[in-house]
Motif scaffolding. Structure first.
Motif, mmCIF file in Angstrom:
data_model
loop_
_atom_site.group_PDB
_atom_site.id
_atom_site.type_symbol
_atom_site.label_atom_id
_atom_site.label_comp_id
_atom_site.label_asym_id
_atom_site.label_seq_id
_atom_site.Cartn_x
_atom_site.Cartn_y
_atom_site.Cartn_z
ATOM 1 N N LEU A 46 0.817 -1.203 0.000
ATOM 2 C CA LEU A 46 0.000 0.000 0.000
ATOM 3 C C LEU A 46 0.858 1.262 0.000
ATOM 4 O O LEU A 46 0.483 2.279 -0.566
ATOM 5 C CB LEU A 46 -0.946 -0.005 1.202
ATOM 6 C CG LEU A 46 -1.959 -1.151 1.241
ATOM 7 C CD1 LEU A 46 -2.825 -1.051 2.496
ATOM 8 C CD2 LEU A 46 -2.831 -1.171 -0.004
ATOM 9 N N GLY A 47 2.014 1.197 0.621
ATOM 10 C CA GLY A 47 2.869 2.363 0.708
ATOM 11 C C GLY A 47 3.473 2.780 -0.619
ATOM 12 O O GLY A 47 3.650 3.974 -0.885
ATOM 13 N N HIS A 48 3.785 1.822 -1.468
ATOM 14 C CA HIS A 48 4.441 2.096 -2.754
ATOM 15 C C HIS A 48 3.667 3.139 -3.557
ATOM 16 O O HIS A 48 4.209 4.181 -3.947
ATOM 17 C CB HIS A 48 4.543 0.771 -3.528
ATOM 18 C CG HIS A 48 5.239 0.864 -4.844
ATOM 19 N ND1 HIS A 48 6.426 0.214 -5.106
ATOM 20 C CD2 HIS A 48 4.917 1.502 -5.987
ATOM 21 C CE1 HIS A 48 6.803 0.458 -6.346
ATOM 22 N NE2 HIS A 48 5.887 1.237 -6.917
ATOM 23 N N GLN A 49 2.387 2.892 -3.797
ATOM 24 C CA GLN A 49 1.606 3.813 -4.619
ATOM 25 C C GLN A 49 1.326 5.122 -3.893
ATOM 26 O O GLN A 49 1.301 6.187 -4.501
ATOM 27 C CB GLN A 49 0.289 3.174 -5.055
ATOM 28 C CG GLN A 49 -0.476 3.992 -6.088
ATOM 29 C CD GLN A 49 0.338 4.233 -7.352
ATOM 30 O OE1 GLN A 49 0.822 3.291 -7.976
ATOM 31 N NE2 GLN A 49 0.510 5.500 -7.713
ATOM 32 N N THR A 50 1.121 5.039 -2.590
ATOM 33 C CA THR A 50 0.886 6.268 -1.833
ATOM 34 C C THR A 50 2.093 7.192 -1.915
ATOM 35 O O THR A 50 1.953 8.410 -2.055
ATOM 36 C CB THR A 50 0.589 5.939 -0.362
ATOM 37 O OG1 THR A 50 -0.462 4.990 -0.292
ATOM 38 C CG2 THR A 50 0.164 7.190 0.397
ATOM 39 N N THR A 51 3.279 6.615 -1.830
ATOM 40 C CA THR A 51 4.488 7.415 -1.951
ATOM 41 C C THR A 51 4.551 8.109 -3.301
ATOM 42 O O THR A 51 4.840 9.310 -3.391
ATOM 43 C CB THR A 51 5.733 6.534 -1.750
ATOM 44 O OG1 THR A 51 5.699 5.951 -0.447
ATOM 45 C CG2 THR A 51 7.008 7.352 -1.893
ATOM 46 N N LEU A 52 4.265 7.379 -4.363
ATOM 47 C CA LEU A 52 4.277 7.971 -5.702
ATOM 48 C C LEU A 52 3.235 9.083 -5.821
ATOM 49 O O LEU A 52 3.488 10.135 -6.428
ATOM 50 C CB LEU A 52 4.025 6.891 -6.753
ATOM 51 C CG LEU A 52 5.107 5.817 -6.889
ATOM 52 C CD1 LEU A 52 4.681 4.756 -7.905
ATOM 53 C CD2 LEU A 52 6.447 6.421 -7.275
ATOM 54 N N ASP A 53 2.066 8.864 -5.244
ATOM 55 C CA ASP A 53 1.015 9.880 -5.325
ATOM 56 C C ASP A 53 1.374 11.122 -4.521
ATOM 57 O O ASP A 53 1.047 12.246 -4.916
ATOM 58 C CB ASP A 53 -0.321 9.302 -4.847
ATOM 59 C CG ASP A 53 -0.965 8.386 -5.879
ATOM 60 O OD1 ASP A 53 -0.396 8.239 -6.978
ATOM 61 O OD2 ASP A 53 -2.029 7.811 -5.600
ATOM 62 N N MET A 54 2.044 10.943 -3.382
ATOM 63 C CA MET A 54 2.464 12.101 -2.603
ATOM 64 C C MET A 54 3.549 12.891 -3.322
ATOM 65 O O MET A 54 3.555 14.126 -3.298
ATOM 66 C CB MET A 54 2.935 11.662 -1.213
ATOM 67 C CG MET A 54 1.796 11.272 -0.290
ATOM 68 S SD MET A 54 2.323 11.068 1.429
ATOM 69 C CE MET A 54 3.427 9.668 1.267
ATOM 70 N N LEU A 55 4.465 12.199 -3.980
ATOM 71 C CA LEU A 55 5.465 12.890 -4.781
ATOM 72 C C LEU A 55 4.797 13.672 -5.902
ATOM 73 O O LEU A 55 5.156 14.822 -6.181
ATOM 74 C CB LEU A 55 6.462 11.880 -5.359
ATOM 75 C CG LEU A 55 7.410 11.212 -4.363
ATOM 76 C CD1 LEU A 55 8.121 10.039 -5.019
ATOM 77 C CD2 LEU A 55 8.430 12.213 -3.825
ATOM 78 N N ASP A 56 3.814 13.067 -6.526
ATOM 79 C CA ASP A 56 3.081 13.728 -7.604
ATOM 80 C C ASP A 56 2.333 14.957 -7.090
ATOM 81 O O ASP A 56 2.126 15.924 -7.831
ATOM 82 C CB ASP A 56 2.102 12.741 -8.235
ATOM 83 C CG ASP A 56 1.422 13.295 -9.471
ATOM 84 O OD1 ASP A 56 2.120 13.838 -10.350
ATOM 85 O OD2 ASP A 56 0.187 13.208 -9.561
ATOM 86 N N ALA A 57 1.947 14.925 -5.816
ATOM 87 C CA ALA A 57 1.241 16.058 -5.211
ATOM 88 C C ALA A 57 2.188 17.126 -4.685
ATOM 89 O O ALA A 57 1.749 18.095 -4.080
ATOM 90 C CB ALA A 57 0.339 15.569 -4.079
ATOM 91 N N GLY A 58 3.498 16.934 -4.891
ATOM 92 C CA GLY A 58 4.461 17.969 -4.549
ATOM 93 C C GLY A 58 5.228 17.760 -3.265
ATOM 94 O O GLY A 58 6.051 18.609 -2.895
ATOM 95 N N ALA A 59 4.993 16.658 -2.557
ATOM 96 C CA ALA A 59 5.641 16.444 -1.265
ATOM 97 C C ALA A 59 7.090 15.992 -1.428
ATOM 98 O O ALA A 59 7.485 15.419 -2.444
ATOM 99 C CB ALA A 59 4.873 15.406 -0.453
ATOM 100 N N GLU A 60 7.868 16.249 -0.394
ATOM 101 C CA GLU A 60 9.191 15.655 -0.225
ATOM 102 C C GLU A 60 9.009 14.499 0.754
ATOM 103 O O GLU A 60 8.526 14.706 1.871
ATOM 104 C CB GLU A 60 10.178 16.672 0.325
ATOM 105 C CG GLU A 60 11.573 16.133 0.556
ATOM 106 C CD GLU A 60 12.525 17.170 1.147
ATOM 107 O OE1 GLU A 60 13.732 16.879 1.245
ATOM 108 O OE2 GLU A 60 12.055 18.271 1.514
ATOM 109 N N VAL A 61 9.366 13.282 0.347
ATOM 110 C CA VAL A 61 9.032 12.096 1.121
ATOM 111 C C VAL A 61 10.286 11.393 1.624
ATOM 112 O O VAL A 61 11.181 11.046 0.840
ATOM 113 C CB VAL A 61 8.194 11.098 0.284
ATOM 114 C CG1 VAL A 61 7.817 9.879 1.130
ATOM 115 C CG2 VAL A 61 6.943 11.777 -0.260
#
Length: 263
Positions: A31-46
């Motif tokens: 579940l984390g894999h896609q969430t990480t990609l989506d947060m990066l796409d939303a502009g976050a630094e992860v």
């Protein structure tokens, strides 16, 4: 790194987390894999913490080149609490963390009486104590800036429908209690704390079931929505709770389970 990963499917859209610094445990998992990609796409630094090297490599390979500079993969064993504390001190030394997602978990399955005390302690250490350490490290910076989001990942198993997962269920119950305690205590500083309870998603956790087809039928029979959940469903919920728009929501346990549990 490639640009082939699906993007822009988070609930808040591109740029919603621009400039936000996110700490995410278990970030390379199912579940984390896609969430990480989506947060990066939303502009976050992860800052993505995960001990599984192969999953970390998969996440890195799926990260588009134009956002890769904002992904910091940290291969860490969360049971090494001294190393974890030291790494978090480095991350928060000059700039605060804005969002903490306590997601990492282990889920051994066997009858309760077969667990040793060492095994019970290990589950608590990974699933709960790591969350305590991460939240404690982020809290001063969140408090100083008057803004923060803490998101704990609980579980549908808290409804009591699964056997042979006692230490896992216990750990998720602890996270739910912490969600409410932290929401009450931290709210005066502009910090919200919520939980997400994923339903039965097709991840590695399902591999413990001896009859995959039978289990799939079991899941769909219980859900109101007659499809299996996807990582994007979890990502959408996390992105919302991490956003400015969720600033008046705290202490909640959001079930993302296709209508399995309606309480």
């Amino acid at each position: 790194m490639t640009g082939g990963a699906a993007q822009g499917q988070g609930a808040q859209g591109q740029g919603a987390l621009a400039g936000r610094r996110v700490l995410y445990t278990g970030a390379s998992g199912g579940l984390g894999h896609q969430t990480t990609l989506d947060m990066l796409d939303a502009g976050a630094e992860v800052f993505a913490l995960d001990r599984d090297q192969s999953k970390n490599e998969s996440l890195l390979a799926d990260t588009p080149d134009d956002v890769a500079a904002r992904l910091h993969l940290l291969e860490m064993d969360l049971t090494d609490q001294d190393a974890l504390t030291a790494k978090l001190a480095q991350i928060t030394d000059n700039k605060p963390l804005d969002v903490v997602i306590n997601n990492a978990a282990i889920y051994p399955s066997k009858p309760f009486e077969d667990f040793t005390m060492e095994e019970l302690r290990l589950v608590h250490q990974v699933n709960v104590e790591a969350a305590l350490i991460c939240t404690r490290a982020a809290l001063p910076g969140m408090r100083d800036q008057g803004w923060g989001r803490i998101i704990n990942v609980t579980s549908i198993t808290l409804t009591g429908g699964w056997e042979n997962l006692a230490p896992y269920v216990q750990s998720k119950g602890s996270l739910l209690g912490l969600t409410r305690a932290w929401a009450r205590e931290f709210g005066k500083w502009g910090i919200t704390c919520n939980a997400i309870a994923p339903g039965a998603f097709p991840t590695d956790a399902e591999k413990i079931h001896p009859d995959p087809d039978g289990y799939r039928k079991f899941v769909l029979d219980h859900q109101a929505v007659k499809r299996r959940g996807t990582p994007h469903d979890i990502a959408a919920a996390i992105l919302f709770l991490a956003s400015d728009g969720a600033g008046f929501i705290t202490g909640q346990n959001l079930a993302v389970d296709g209508g399995w549990n309606m309480t």
